[in-house]
Design a protein around this motif. Structure first.
Motif, mmCIF file in Angstrom:
data_model
loop_
_atom_site.group_PDB
_atom_site.id
_atom_site.type_symbol
_atom_site.label_atom_id
_atom_site.label_comp_id
_atom_site.label_asym_id
_atom_site.label_seq_id
_atom_site.Cartn_x
_atom_site.Cartn_y
_atom_site.Cartn_z
ATOM 1 N N ARG A 1 6.315 4.413 10.023
ATOM 2 C CA ARG A 1 5.794 3.405 9.091
ATOM 3 C C ARG A 1 5.035 2.336 9.878
ATOM 4 O O ARG A 1 5.620 1.511 10.580
ATOM 5 C CB ARG A 1 6.946 2.779 8.301
ATOM 6 C CG ARG A 1 6.527 1.871 7.154
ATOM 7 C CD ARG A 1 7.755 1.264 6.486
ATOM 8 N NE ARG A 1 8.542 2.250 5.773
ATOM 9 C CZ ARG A 1 8.526 2.444 4.450
ATOM 10 N NH1 ARG A 1 7.737 1.690 3.696
ATOM 11 N NH2 ARG A 1 9.295 3.360 3.895
ATOM 12 N N ILE A 2 3.712 2.328 9.744
ATOM 13 C CA ILE A 2 2.848 1.442 10.518
ATOM 14 C C ILE A 2 3.207 -0.023 10.338
ATOM 15 O O ILE A 2 3.282 -0.796 11.308
ATOM 16 C CB ILE A 2 1.376 1.656 10.127
ATOM 17 C CG1 ILE A 2 0.881 3.034 10.580
ATOM 18 C CG2 ILE A 2 0.491 0.549 10.710
ATOM 19 C CD1 ILE A 2 0.687 3.178 12.047
ATOM 20 N N GLU B 1 14.431 3.005 7.758
ATOM 21 C CA GLU B 1 13.490 2.098 7.106
ATOM 22 C C GLU B 1 12.176 1.994 7.864
ATOM 23 O O GLU B 1 11.153 1.591 7.296
ATOM 24 C CB GLU B 1 14.110 0.702 6.959
ATOM 25 C CG GLU B 1 14.415 0.001 8.277
ATOM 26 C CD GLU B 1 14.908 -1.416 8.075
ATOM 27 O OE1 GLU B 1 14.710 -1.960 6.959
ATOM 28 O OE2 GLU B 1 15.474 -1.990 9.025
ATOM 29 N N SER B 2 12.153 2.367 9.122
ATOM 30 C CA SER B 2 10.932 2.344 9.923
ATOM 31 C C SER B 2 10.110 3.616 9.748
ATOM 32 O O SER B 2 9.133 3.823 10.468
ATOM 33 C CB SER B 2 11.282 2.177 11.402
ATOM 34 O OG SER B 2 12.131 3.226 11.842
ATOM 35 N N MET B 3 10.503 4.459 8.795
ATOM 36 C CA MET B 3 9.804 5.709 8.507
ATOM 37 C C MET B 3 9.410 5.736 7.035
ATOM 38 O O MET B 3 9.938 4.985 6.220
ATOM 39 C CB MET B 3 10.713 6.916 8.807
ATOM 40 C CG MET B 3 11.298 6.939 10.210
ATOM 41 S SD MET B 3 12.585 8.201 10.380
ATOM 42 C CE MET B 3 13.169 7.885 12.051
ATOM 43 N N LEU B 4 8.474 6.611 6.686
ATOM 44 C CA LEU B 4 8.129 6.830 5.292
ATOM 45 C C LEU B 4 7.830 8.307 5.090
ATOM 46 O O LEU B 4 7.575 9.042 6.054
ATOM 47 C CB LEU B 4 6.962 5.956 4.837
ATOM 48 C CG LEU B 4 5.578 6.184 5.439
ATOM 49 C CD1 LEU B 4 4.754 7.125 4.585
ATOM 50 C CD2 LEU B 4 4.834 4.862 5.590
ATOM 51 N N GLY C 1 0.764 5.417 8.021
ATOM 52 C CA GLY C 1 1.755 6.223 8.720
ATOM 53 C C GLY C 1 1.176 7.040 9.852
ATOM 54 O O GLY C 1 -0.042 7.252 9.932
ATOM 55 N N ILE C 2 2.064 7.475 10.757
ATOM 56 C CA ILE C 2 1.729 8.376 11.856
ATOM 57 C C ILE C 2 2.566 9.640 11.685
ATOM 58 O O ILE C 2 3.795 9.559 11.557
ATOM 59 C CB ILE C 2 2.056 7.757 13.234
ATOM 60 C CG1 ILE C 2 1.377 6.399 13.400
ATOM 61 C CG2 ILE C 2 1.642 8.697 14.371
ATOM 62 C CD1 ILE C 2 1.891 5.625 14.611
ATOM 63 N N LEU D 1 0.798 -1.221 0.000
ATOM 64 C CA LEU D 1 0.000 0.000 0.000
ATOM 65 C C LEU D 1 0.832 1.273 0.000
ATOM 66 O O LEU D 1 0.293 2.370 -0.159
ATOM 67 C CB LEU D 1 -0.933 0.019 1.222
ATOM 68 C CG LEU D 1 -1.969 -1.099 1.299
ATOM 69 C CD1 LEU D 1 -2.814 -0.938 2.553
ATOM 70 C CD2 LEU D 1 -2.847 -1.103 0.051
ATOM 71 N N ILE D 2 2.126 1.176 0.205
ATOM 72 C CA ILE D 2 2.938 2.389 0.328
ATOM 73 C C ILE D 2 3.995 2.469 -0.767
ATOM 74 O O ILE D 2 5.127 2.876 -0.537
ATOM 75 C CB ILE D 2 3.587 2.488 1.731
ATOM 76 C CG1 ILE D 2 4.278 1.182 2.114
ATOM 77 C CG2 ILE D 2 2.554 2.857 2.767
ATOM 78 C CD1 ILE D 2 4.988 1.260 3.447
ATOM 79 N N GLN D 3 3.594 2.125 -1.968
ATOM 80 C CA GLN D 3 4.502 2.258 -3.098
ATOM 81 C C GLN D 3 4.663 3.730 -3.469
ATOM 82 O O GLN D 3 3.700 4.502 -3.409
ATOM 83 C CB GLN D 3 3.969 1.481 -4.305
ATOM 84 C CG GLN D 3 3.860 -0.012 -4.083
ATOM 85 C CD GLN D 3 5.209 -0.636 -3.751
ATOM 86 O OE1 GLN D 3 6.202 -0.373 -4.427
ATOM 87 N NE2 GLN D 3 5.243 -1.449 -2.721
ATOM 88 N N PRO D 4 5.883 4.182 -3.824
ATOM 89 C CA PRO D 4 6.069 5.569 -4.256
ATOM 90 C C PRO D 4 5.107 5.936 -5.374
ATOM 91 O O PRO D 4 4.908 5.169 -6.321
ATOM 92 C CB PRO D 4 7.523 5.591 -4.733
ATOM 93 C CG PRO D 4 8.194 4.513 -3.942
ATOM 94 C CD PRO D 4 7.157 3.426 -3.808
#
Length: 360
Positions: free
Chosen positions: A250-251, A196-199, A231-232, A142-145
């Motif tokens: 990144r949830i 990597e734990s962020m977006l 994301g948060i 679901l979080i593809q660029p």
């Protein structure tokens, strides 16, 4: 760089802009019936329109999800959660709910610029009946660029020369494209600070973003089964500044931690039993229907002996839209491991037995 909620508490941002930027900054007012799981975090001794300082989402009848830095210095008695109200001054709508417990991720590092594991769970003093927001599965795509997400909050709508405007009374929202971590870590942007734990999400030219007072709120994407949180809102350089995107927790990276905290045995469906049938190039995978399940998440990966890294590092998943049977024609040489989990809200069963698909 800045934490959005720290700015809410009055710490000034050092980066000045040449001109004011409108915002959430350049967002729109949310419809009254939209985002029923959206919640505000407010100071317990103030009215919501004066004491709102962070956002959160209802992910279980007894739990909301927010950024860990929103809870720095707070106790269960100092804050409350406001649900069911889009306009903070409409005192006849929604309800303020007390907090029973604050659970921060154990790896949250209190970094004032780019915090790691910026995630906290607030247990409500009583369960509520509002709809919950589903969280993205850790193996979903679901979080593809380039995918579009929506962020929302009651934070500042204008940011002028490092000074935020007053916060919004009505909930605001804005659509933003998801950006790869490689782009977000470019030398002209965050130069390697995004883990990597962020977006990241936003526009290279800036102009639209979450801002001060929006921390802890969600980045959501629309799916075939409804909205899901990916994301948060966590941190960023200024607000809507060119070359600096909003950075989100990144949830999917923390899904297991979240579900272990919020899900009781009575919330968790039993595991399905999975079956594989091969006929020529056609593979059919089916599984037993679970009585308490609201849906099923299907997992697949290249098959390997003893589930080596070839399999584990390449798992993908999707929601089956309630189906308990999938059939597909596959090419020769296809070799897959498959499994399924039942879910109820954000609480998942254990994995089913693992099936193998081999197409000669």
């Amino acid at each position: 760089m800045r934490l959005l909620s720290i700015l809410c508490l009055g710490v000034a941002v050092q980066t000045a802009w040449a001109s004011p930027t409108l915002r959430v900054i350049d967002g729109v007012r949310s419809k009254p019936d939209a985002w029923p799981w959206m919640a505000a975090i407010v100071y317990a001794n103030q009215q919501p329109n004066e004491g709102q300082f962070c956002g959160s989402t209802l992910i279980h009848p007894s739990w909301v999800l927010t950024a860990a830095h929103c809870t720095d210095g707070e106790t269960r008695d100092s804050i409350k959660v406001l649900l069911g109200r889009k306009k903070l001054t409409e005192e006849d709508k929604g309800e303020l709910i007390g907090i029973q417990r604050i659970v921060k991720h154990p790896f949250y590092d209190y970094n004032p610029e780019n915090p790691n594991a910026d995630l906290a769970l607030l247990q409500l003093e009583k369960p509520v009946s509002y709809p919950i927001l589903r969280l993205a599965d850790q193996y979903s795509d679901l979080i593809q660029p380039g995918e579009w997400g929506t962020v929302m909050g009651w934070g500042a709508q204008r940011y002028d020369h490092s000074r935020p405007s007053e916060y919004a009374d009505s909930l605001q929202e804005v659509r933003l494209p998801i950006v790869s971590n490689a782009v977000c870590n470019a030398p002209l942007s965050y130069h390697g600070d995004v883990q990597e734990s962020m977006l990241c999400a936003g526009f290279v030219e800036g102009g639209k973003d979450a801002c001060i007072g929006d921390s802890g709120g969600p980045l959501v994407v629309e799916t075939n089964t409804g909205w899901q949180q990916v994301g948060i809102m966590s941190w960023g350089e200024g607000c809507a500044q060119p070359d600096y995107y909003g950075v989100y927790t990144r949830i999917s990276f923390y899904q297991d931690f979240i579900t272990k905290q919020i899900c009781e045995p009575q919330d968790t469906p039993s595991s399905p039993q999975l079956f594989v049938h091969i006929q020529g190039h056609y593979a059919t995978v089916s599984w037993s229907k679970v009585k308490t399940a609201e849906g099923y998440q299907f997992y697949y990966a290249p098959s390997s002996a003893d589930l080596s890294s070839v399999t584990v590092d390449n798992i993908q998943s999707f929601d089956t839209l309630g189906k308990v049977r999938l059939s597909e024609r596959l090419n020769s040489g296809m070799n897959l491991s498959v499994a399924v989990r039942a879910y109820r809200g954000n609480c998942y069963s254990d994995y089913s037995n693992v099936g193998t698909i081999i197409i000669e």
